[in-house]
Design an enzyme around this catalytic site. Structure first.
Site, short mmCIF file in Angstrom:
data_model
loop_
_atom_site.label_atom_id
_atom_site.label_comp_id
_atom_site.label_asym_id
_atom_site.label_seq_id
_atom_site.Cartn_x
_atom_site.Cartn_y
_atom_site.Cartn_z
N TYR A 155 -8.35 -6.06 -13.93
CA TYR A 155 -6.91 -6.38 -13.86
C TYR A 155 -6.37 -6.46 -15.28
CZ TYR A 155 -2.79 -8.55 -11.74
OH TYR A 155 -1.52 -8.81 -11.28
N PHE A 171 5.91 -1.30 -9.01
CA PHE A 171 6.43 -2.67 -9.21
C PHE A 171 5.26 -3.59 -9.53
CE2 PHE A 171 7.25 -6.98 -7.74
CZ PHE A 171 8.36 -7.27 -8.52
N ASN A 214 2.91 -13.29 -3.62
CA ASN A 214 3.22 -12.41 -2.48
C ASN A 214 4.67 -12.51 -1.98
OD1 ASN A 214 0.73 -11.32 -2.61
ND2 ASN A 214 -0.17 -12.53 -0.97
N1 LIG Z 1 2.41 -5.47 -7.82
C1 LIG Z 1 2.40 -6.77 -7.66
O1 LIG Z 1 3.02 -7.53 -8.40
C2 LIG Z 1 1.64 -7.34 -6.50
C3 LIG Z 1 1.94 -8.62 -6.01
C4 LIG Z 1 1.24 -9.08 -4.90
C5 LIG Z 1 0.23 -8.29 -4.35
N2 LIG Z 1 -0.05 -7.08 -4.90
C6 LIG Z 1 -1.06 -6.20 -4.35
O2 LIG Z 1 -0.72 -5.93 -3.02
C7 LIG Z 1 -1.88 -5.72 -2.26
C8 LIG Z 1 -1.85 -6.65 -1.06
O3 LIG Z 1 -2.00 -7.99 -1.53
P1 LIG Z 1 -2.06 -9.19 -0.49
O4 LIG Z 1 -2.41 -10.43 -1.18
O5 LIG Z 1 -0.82 -9.14 0.32
O6 LIG Z 1 -3.31 -8.68 0.33
P2 LIG Z 1 -4.06 -9.22 1.62
O7 LIG Z 1 -3.22 -10.22 2.33
O8 LIG Z 1 -5.43 -9.57 1.22
O9 LIG Z 1 -4.11 -7.92 2.53
C9 LIG Z 1 -4.81 -6.77 2.14
C10 LIG Z 1 -4.25 -5.60 2.93
O10 LIG Z 1 -4.85 -4.41 2.47
C11 LIG Z 1 -5.43 -3.72 3.57
N3 LIG Z 1 -6.62 -3.03 3.08
C12 LIG Z 1 -7.71 -3.60 2.53
N4 LIG Z 1 -8.57 -2.64 2.15
C13 LIG Z 1 -8.01 -1.45 2.49
C14 LIG Z 1 -8.40 -0.09 2.37
N5 LIG Z 1 -9.57 0.25 1.80
N6 LIG Z 1 -7.58 0.86 2.84
C15 LIG Z 1 -6.40 0.54 3.41
N7 LIG Z 1 -5.96 -0.73 3.55
C16 LIG Z 1 -6.76 -1.71 3.09
C17 LIG Z 1 -5.74 -4.80 4.58
O11 LIG Z 1 -5.82 -4.23 5.85
P3 LIG Z 1 -6.89 -4.73 6.96
O12 LIG Z 1 -6.34 -6.00 7.53
O13 LIG Z 1 -6.92 -3.60 7.90
O14 LIG Z 1 -8.19 -4.96 6.22
C18 LIG Z 1 -4.51 -5.70 4.42
O15 LIG Z 1 -3.41 -5.14 5.08
C19 LIG Z 1 -3.05 -5.92 -3.21
O16 LIG Z 1 -3.41 -4.68 -3.74
C20 LIG Z 1 -2.45 -6.80 -4.29
O17 LIG Z 1 -3.14 -6.69 -5.50
C21 LIG Z 1 0.63 -6.59 -5.96
#
Ligand SMILES: NC(=O)c1ccc[n+]([C@@H]2O[C@H](COP(=O)([O-])OP(=O)(O)OC[C@H]3O[C@@H](n4cnc5c(N)ncnc54)[C@H](OP(=O)(O)O)[C@@H]3O)[C@@H](O)[C@H]2O)c1
Length: 370
Positions: free
Chosen positions: A71, A303, A158
């Site tokens: 990260y 973003f 989130n």
């Molecule tokens: N850019 C930013 O500022 C920012 C901010 C917040 C989060 N994020 C990113 O957003 C993403 C989601 O975060 P979160 O905390 O909301 O995650 P989370 O609640 O842990 O959920 C993870 C999601 O990803 C899916 N997933 C996991 N492995 C996968 C794969 N190999 N192929 C396709 N889908 C997959 C899961 O689906 P299943 O339920 O089917 O496993 C679930 O929908 C992460 O990458 C995180 O780093 C970015």
């Protein structure tokens, strides 16, 4: 941020030495392997620092990536945490209560709730910590009253990301459609609820799973306000294409997966729409076919919440957090379901076991410190 209780006479607390448990790592790697829980004596309070007892701290995918070393925001390694060893404490998000303040701190008092100001400055997976006043932001009482600690402690990543995605991309208005993958993620669920509050409609793509699990996930997402839920495997079907064509313009795509799932979702965007990528759960690149760029004029954007926080402080950030907590208070927003580990009055071995279990689950986990 406007902070309650400013300009009061500083309340200095003299204390006996305070011990804390903390999940630390000395080298980057798989979180379940490199994290260990230690007992540490907290440093003496100086005039500009505060003692914080943690109340709640989630495990986010970015926390695990930080521990892996992949990260951009690195862990804060220091020799001041453990004597004779350079370690960092895991976790970037959470909320704690101030239990003592230094003599120079005039705008916080004992009992105030605080959140980390920036990611990477101190770890939140610990029972207590001593931090500089500048490293935390106070959460005014009127914002948080009636909201639980986990909601406050997980609003910064989130829900705030969902809030920004819906406001900063796609020029959305009531009745517009958004399509998103990872719709059952923490961000995805927040997008559904915030879109509903804005009158924006959502098409929600989730990974295929057993019929029972899929059925129950569809019900869950619909209860949050999802208009359409679809399996990733159905995205390319003629029947789904026809269904989307009948809906009207899909002005925004939200992508946290990348790879094939992002591509098949992007094909449903209307001409002139935006694809906003904010995560890469599949660890596959986002591919944008030339035809979508040329003939549909799709704009691909990225973003990152941390970048937004660096740029925007003050009222813009405050109104976002107030808005999220207001929605929570009114029952219009609930945080994602998380497995909760209660971390209090446990031995080091027990704390170690609960931290290992939490990170082994990946995200969707949180520590609470009763
Ligand atoms: N850019 C930013 O500022 C920012 C901010 C917040 C989060 N994020 C990113 O957003 C993403 C989601 O975060 P979160 O905390 O909301 O995650 P989370 O609640 O842990 O959920 C993870 C999601 O990803 C899916 N997933 C996991 N492995 C996968 C794969 N190999 N192929 C396709 N889908 C997959 C899961 O689906 P299943 O339920 O089917 O496993 C679930 O929908 C992460 O990458 C995180 O780093 C970015």
């Amino acid at each position: 941020m406007r902070v309650l209780f400013s300009f009061r006479i500083p309340l200095v607390q003299f204390r006996r030495s305070l011990w804390a448990q903390a999940a630390v790592y000395s080298e980057t790697g798989d979180a379940a392997s490199v994290l260990r829980v230690v007992r540490r004596q907290l440093p003496e309070l100086n005039q500009d620092s505060v003692v914080v007892k943690m109340l709640a701290a989630p495990v986010n995918p970015s926390d695990l990536n930080q521990i892996e070393g992949t990260y951009p925001v690195k862990g804060h390694f220091s020799e001041a945490i453990l004597e004779g060893e350079r370690v960092a404490v895991g976790g970037n998000e959470g909320v704690g209560v101030v239990t003592a303040i230094g003599s120079g701190v005039c705008d916080l008092r004992v009992g105030d709730w605080v959140v980390p100001r920036r990611a990477g400055e101190f770890g939140t997976w610990c029972t207590h910590t001593v931090v500089g006043r500048e490293q935390v932001l106070g959460v005014p009482l009127e914002w948080r009253q009636g909201v639980d600690a986990l909601t406050v402690g997980s609003m910064k990543v989130n829900p705030s990301t969902a809030y920004r995605l819906l406001r900063d991309f796609g020029h959305l208005g009531p009745g517009d459609w958004v399509i998103q993958n990872g719709a059952n993620s923490g961000v995805g669920r927040a997008v559904i609820q915030m879109a509903r509050a804005l009158g924006v409609r959502t098409i929600n793509v989730v990974r295929d799973r057993s019929p029972e699990e899929y059925g129950s996930l569809v019900r869950e997402l619909r209860l949050l306000g999802a208009d359409v839920v679809v399996r990733d495997t159905e995205l390319g079907s003629e029947s789904f294409r026809a269904q989307v064509r009948a809906l009207g313009a899909v002005k925004l795509g939200l992508n946290c997966v990348g790879g094939r799932m992002a591509l098949s979702m992007t094909k449903h965007l209307s001409a002139g729409a935006t694809l906003a990528s904010y995560g890469g759960m599949s660890r596959q690149p986002v591919v944008m076919p030339t035809s979508l760029l040329l003939f549909k004029d799709i704009a691909a954007r990225g973003f990152w919440m941390n970048r937004w926080y660096e740029r925007c402080e003050g009222e813009e950030r405050d109104s976002m957090w107030r808005g999220i907590l207001e929605m929570a208070k009114e029952g219009r927003f609930v945080t994602q379901p998380m497995r909760i580990s209660a971390w209090a009055d446990v031995s080091l071995d027990e704390a170690q076991a609960l931290v290992r279990t939490a990170v082994a689950w990946g995200a969707k986990h949180a520590f609470v410190f009763p």
